[in-house]
Design a protein around this motif. Structure first.
Motif, mmCIF file in Angstrom:
data_model
loop_
_atom_site.group_PDB
_atom_site.id
_atom_site.type_symbol
_atom_site.label_atom_id
_atom_site.label_comp_id
_atom_site.label_asym_id
_atom_site.label_seq_id
_atom_site.Cartn_x
_atom_site.Cartn_y
_atom_site.Cartn_z
ATOM 1 N N ALA A 68 0.657 -1.210 -0.123
ATOM 2 C CA ALA A 68 0.035 0.055 0.066
ATOM 3 C C ALA A 68 0.914 1.203 -0.096
ATOM 4 C CB ALA A 68 -0.898 0.085 1.221
ATOM 5 N N LEU A 69 1.993 1.059 -0.504
ATOM 6 C CA LEU A 69 3.215 2.423 -0.423
ATOM 7 C C LEU A 69 2.585 3.507 -1.387
ATOM 8 C CD1 LEU A 69 6.627 0.651 0.098
ATOM 9 C CD2 LEU A 69 5.330 1.922 1.875
ATOM 10 N N ASP A 70 1.634 2.925 -2.416
ATOM 11 C CA ASP A 70 1.479 4.041 -3.359
ATOM 12 C C ASP A 70 0.046 4.264 -3.338
ATOM 13 O OD1 ASP A 70 4.119 4.632 -4.402
ATOM 14 O OD2 ASP A 70 3.863 2.506 -5.235
ATOM 15 N N THR A 71 -0.829 3.752 -2.210
ATOM 16 C CA THR A 71 -2.161 3.796 -2.134
ATOM 17 C C THR A 71 -2.447 5.435 -1.486
ATOM 18 O OG1 THR A 71 -2.530 1.672 -1.475
ATOM 19 C CG2 THR A 71 -4.275 3.263 -0.636
ATOM 20 N N VAL A 72 -3.449 6.003 -2.207
ATOM 21 C CA VAL A 72 -3.695 7.540 -1.845
ATOM 22 C C VAL A 72 -4.217 7.477 -0.564
ATOM 23 C CG1 VAL A 72 -5.099 9.555 -2.515
ATOM 24 C CG2 VAL A 72 -4.087 7.958 -4.475
ATOM 25 N N TYR A 73 -3.575 8.552 0.385
ATOM 26 C CA TYR A 73 -4.108 8.666 1.875
ATOM 27 C C TYR A 73 -5.568 9.088 1.919
ATOM 28 C CZ TYR A 73 -4.469 10.599 6.343
ATOM 29 O OH TYR A 73 -4.870 10.844 7.740
ATOM 30 N N ARG A 74 -6.405 8.419 2.647
ATOM 31 C CA ARG A 74 -7.753 8.546 2.545
ATOM 32 C C ARG A 74 -8.271 10.148 2.902
ATOM 33 N NH1 ARG A 74 -11.010 8.720 7.265
ATOM 34 N NH2 ARG A 74 -9.102 7.710 8.399
ATOM 35 N N LEU A 75 -7.423 10.767 3.603
ATOM 36 C CA LEU A 75 -7.698 12.314 3.864
ATOM 37 C C LEU A 75 -6.729 12.993 3.377
ATOM 38 C CD1 LEU A 75 -8.206 11.623 7.847
ATOM 39 C CD2 LEU A 75 -10.151 11.913 5.926
ATOM 40 N N HIS A 76 -6.530 12.570 1.917
ATOM 41 C CA HIS A 76 -5.633 13.610 1.038
ATOM 42 C C HIS A 76 -6.378 14.832 0.666
ATOM 43 C CE1 HIS A 76 -3.660 14.612 -2.656
ATOM 44 N NE2 HIS A 76 -2.558 15.006 -1.795
ATOM 45 N N GLN A 77 -5.759 15.909 0.971
ATOM 46 C CA GLN A 77 -6.084 17.305 0.569
ATOM 47 C C GLN A 77 -5.169 17.889 -0.440
ATOM 48 O OE1 GLN A 77 -8.249 19.448 3.936
ATOM 49 N NE2 GLN A 77 -7.687 17.790 5.225
ATOM 50 N N PRO A 78 -5.470 18.144 -1.745
ATOM 51 C CA PRO A 78 -4.337 18.490 -2.515
ATOM 52 C C PRO A 78 -4.154 20.173 -2.342
ATOM 53 C CG PRO A 78 -6.009 17.112 -3.643
ATOM 54 C CD PRO A 78 -6.603 17.437 -2.361
ATOM 55 N N LEU A 79 -5.035 20.867 -1.968
ATOM 56 C CA LEU A 79 -4.884 22.365 -1.760
ATOM 57 C C LEU A 79 -4.020 22.742 -0.657
ATOM 58 C CD1 LEU A 79 -8.303 23.690 -2.736
ATOM 59 C CD2 LEU A 79 -6.211 23.811 -3.976
ATOM 60 N N VAL A 80 -4.290 21.725 0.533
ATOM 61 C CA VAL A 80 -3.594 21.986 1.785
ATOM 62 C C VAL A 80 -2.020 21.601 1.376
ATOM 63 C CG1 VAL A 80 -3.221 21.408 4.012
ATOM 64 C CG2 VAL A 80 -5.518 21.967 3.225
ATOM 65 N N GLU A 81 -2.032 20.434 0.753
ATOM 66 C CA GLU A 81 -0.695 19.903 0.368
ATOM 67 C C GLU A 81 0.368 20.888 -0.289
ATOM 68 O OE1 GLU A 81 1.099 15.784 -1.414
ATOM 69 O OE2 GLU A 81 -0.425 16.615 -2.443
ATOM 70 N N ARG A 82 -0.299 21.564 -1.235
ATOM 71 C CA ARG A 82 0.661 22.365 -2.285
ATOM 72 C C ARG A 82 0.716 23.605 -1.282
ATOM 73 N NH1 ARG A 82 -3.087 20.763 -6.377
ATOM 74 N NH2 ARG A 82 -4.468 22.476 -6.053
ATOM 75 N N HIS A 83 -0.164 24.080 -0.453
ATOM 76 C CA HIS A 83 0.352 25.292 0.294
ATOM 77 C C HIS A 83 1.272 24.993 1.296
ATOM 78 C CE1 HIS A 83 -0.305 28.620 3.066
ATOM 79 N NE2 HIS A 83 -0.436 27.767 4.006
ATOM 80 N N LEU A 84 1.399 23.601 2.071
ATOM 81 C CA LEU A 84 2.403 23.290 2.796
ATOM 82 C C LEU A 84 3.689 23.157 2.265
ATOM 83 C CD1 LEU A 84 0.058 21.000 5.326
ATOM 84 C CD2 LEU A 84 1.305 23.285 5.861
ATOM 85 N N GLN A 85 3.529 22.344 0.987
ATOM 86 C CA GLN A 85 4.836 22.367 0.347
ATOM 87 C C GLN A 85 5.650 23.540 -0.015
ATOM 88 O OE1 GLN A 85 6.416 19.649 -0.302
ATOM 89 N NE2 GLN A 85 7.856 20.211 -1.970
ATOM 90 N N ALA A 86 4.845 24.718 -0.471
ATOM 91 C CA ALA A 86 5.218 25.987 -0.713
ATOM 92 C C ALA A 86 5.833 26.623 0.378
ATOM 93 C CB ALA A 86 4.197 26.714 -1.168
ATOM 94 N N GLN A 87 5.487 26.444 1.442
ATOM 95 C CA GLN A 87 5.927 26.759 2.845
ATOM 96 C C GLN A 87 7.228 26.169 3.323
ATOM 97 O OE1 GLN A 87 2.553 26.473 5.696
ATOM 98 N NE2 GLN A 87 2.809 28.938 5.919
ATOM 99 N N VAL A 88 7.342 25.070 3.059
ATOM 100 C CA VAL A 88 8.495 24.151 3.297
ATOM 101 C C VAL A 88 9.639 24.530 2.379
ATOM 102 C CG1 VAL A 88 9.793 21.979 3.635
ATOM 103 C CG2 VAL A 88 7.183 22.439 4.554
ATOM 104 N N GLU A 89 9.434 24.625 1.268
ATOM 105 C CA GLU A 89 10.455 24.978 0.291
ATOM 106 C C GLU A 89 10.899 26.299 0.606
ATOM 107 O OE1 GLU A 89 11.948 23.390 -2.018
ATOM 108 O OE2 GLU A 89 10.737 21.646 -1.873
ATOM 109 N N ALA A 90 10.110 27.311 0.621
ATOM 110 C CA ALA A 90 10.421 28.823 1.205
ATOM 111 C C ALA A 90 11.303 28.576 2.207
ATOM 112 C CB ALA A 90 9.195 29.725 1.582
ATOM 113 N N ALA A 91 10.992 27.982 3.191
ATOM 114 C CA ALA A 91 12.046 27.750 4.460
ATOM 115 C C ALA A 91 13.431 27.199 3.920
ATOM 116 C CB ALA A 91 11.318 26.803 5.415
ATOM 117 N N ARG A 92 13.402 26.205 3.201
ATOM 118 C CA ARG A 92 14.741 25.461 2.719
ATOM 119 C C ARG A 92 15.473 26.664 1.667
ATOM 120 N NH1 ARG A 92 13.858 20.255 -0.689
ATOM 121 N NH2 ARG A 92 16.075 20.307 -0.728
#
Length: 348
Positions: free
Chosen positions: A207-231
């Motif tokens: 199940a390593l590539d199974t989509v997480y049941r509570l996956h939220q793409p918009l939230v994920e993109r926002h957090l990814q941008a925040q972490v990339e900015a921190a990097r």
């Protein structure tokens, strides 16, 4: 002072200042008070106050060496992904909303530099498995506790995103710990083995590539941008901040003395061919100030001169630009918890 071989470049690698609290808690377990902890590790008052700052790699290694004297306890391990949120909210949030379990682990490896860079994790993948190898770049003899802490964090990420799907996990550690492997295995619910060729974490699951049941793409993109900015901020900080750090450190090492902060600032502006305003602004962008950096380096140089030389305290005071020996004493006590004379006597 704790001493050990220092690999090239390790002083220029950093870890999050938020790690200090964890190591200080472990030190208290064996009766080491805060002032003594700071003396042994080189942690200064500025380091303790800068919760969002970065700690030099050599100080982190001293904390690790001190931790080796502290009996390992299962309570030192992160109990859940939720427990990471107060310390690293952006990272923990991004890991917890990743699209798949595999992606969550990949992002852990990609972004763990925001926690620390002194050690590293190597990722290997197949269709149905993930393997991580923990490498302590300082070559410390005992890295089992640090490796296990990293592996448990990955285990928490996987269990969160697998959401109940079955998986088989094995943890291999190069050395033993104070707690038997069977007790750790029972505590974590995975297989644990000591005295292995390397520190490795292996997870096998369909199940390593199974989509997480509570996956939220918009939230994920926002957090990814925040972490990339921190990097990116960290990358900029290490480029300019480390150059200024090295230049100031070299100035403090000069036999002629350090003069005062104003003259040092003017010399930096000439060396980097920038205006005073530009230099101060760029340091501020990197989460630092000239005065905090100057204070930190003077504290480190005072520590070095007192511990590694026989130079008179009055001469050290003059060399570091203090107006009097009593001024040095007040400054040193504020940073190290002892007067220069007390520190030198204790160090000997």
């Amino acid at each position: 002072m704790l001493t050990f071989p220092m690999p090239g470049g390790i002083r220029h690698k950093t870890v999050s200042s938020r790690l200090i609290g964890n190591f200080m808690h472990m030190a208290r377990r064996i009766g080491i008070a805060e002032a003594e902890f700071c003396r042994l590790t080189g942690i200064t008052a500025d380091d303790l106050e800068a919760r969002d700052g970065r700690l030099a790699g050599d100080k982190h290694l001293r904390m690790l060496r001190l931790a080796e004297q502290t009996p390992f306890a299962l309570s030192d391990l992160p109990p859940s992904l939720e427990a990471i949120y107060p310390h690293y909210p952006e990272l923990a949030a991004l890991w917890s909303v990743s699209r798949t379990p595999r992606l969550g682990v990949v992002r852990y490896v990609e972004h763990r530099g925001l926690i620390g860079e002194v050690d590293s994790v190597i990722l290997e993948q197949t269709q149905h498995s993930i393997r991580l190898e923990y490498v302590n770049e300082a070559g410390m003899p005992r890295s089992a506790a640090s490796a296990l802490s990293n592996f448990v964090l990955v285990l928490n990420i996987l269990r969160h995103l697998l959401d109940g799907a079955p998986c088989q996990v094995e943890i291999e550690l190069q050395h033993t710990l104070d707690v038997p492997a069977v007790d750790i295995a029972q505590h974590l619910g995975v297989r644990v083995r000591f005295n292995r060729p390397a520190n490795r974490f292996t997870c096998a699951s369909d199940a390593l590539d199974t989509v997480y049941r509570l996956h939220q793409p918009l939230v994920e993109r926002h957090l990814q941008a925040q972490v990339e900015a921190a990097r990116q901020r960290l990358s900029r900080r290490e480029n300019f901040y480390e150059q200024v750090y090295a230049a100031l450190q070299a100035r403090l090492h000069m036999p002629a003395g350090a003069s005062d902060s104003e003259q040092a600032l003017q010399a930096l502006c000439r060396q980097f061919d920038v205006s005073r305003w530009t230099l101060l602004r760029r340091l501020k962008q990197d989460g630092s100030t000239f005065q905090s950096l100057w204070s930190r380096l003077r504290a480190q140089e005072a520590h070095r001169l007192l511990s590694e030389t026989t130079m008179a305290i009055g001469d050290i005071s003059a060399r570091l630009g203090f107006r009097s020996q009593s001024a040095l004493s007040r400054f040193f006590r504020a940073n190290w918890g002892l007067s220069p004379a007390q520190f030198r006597t204790g160090h000997r």
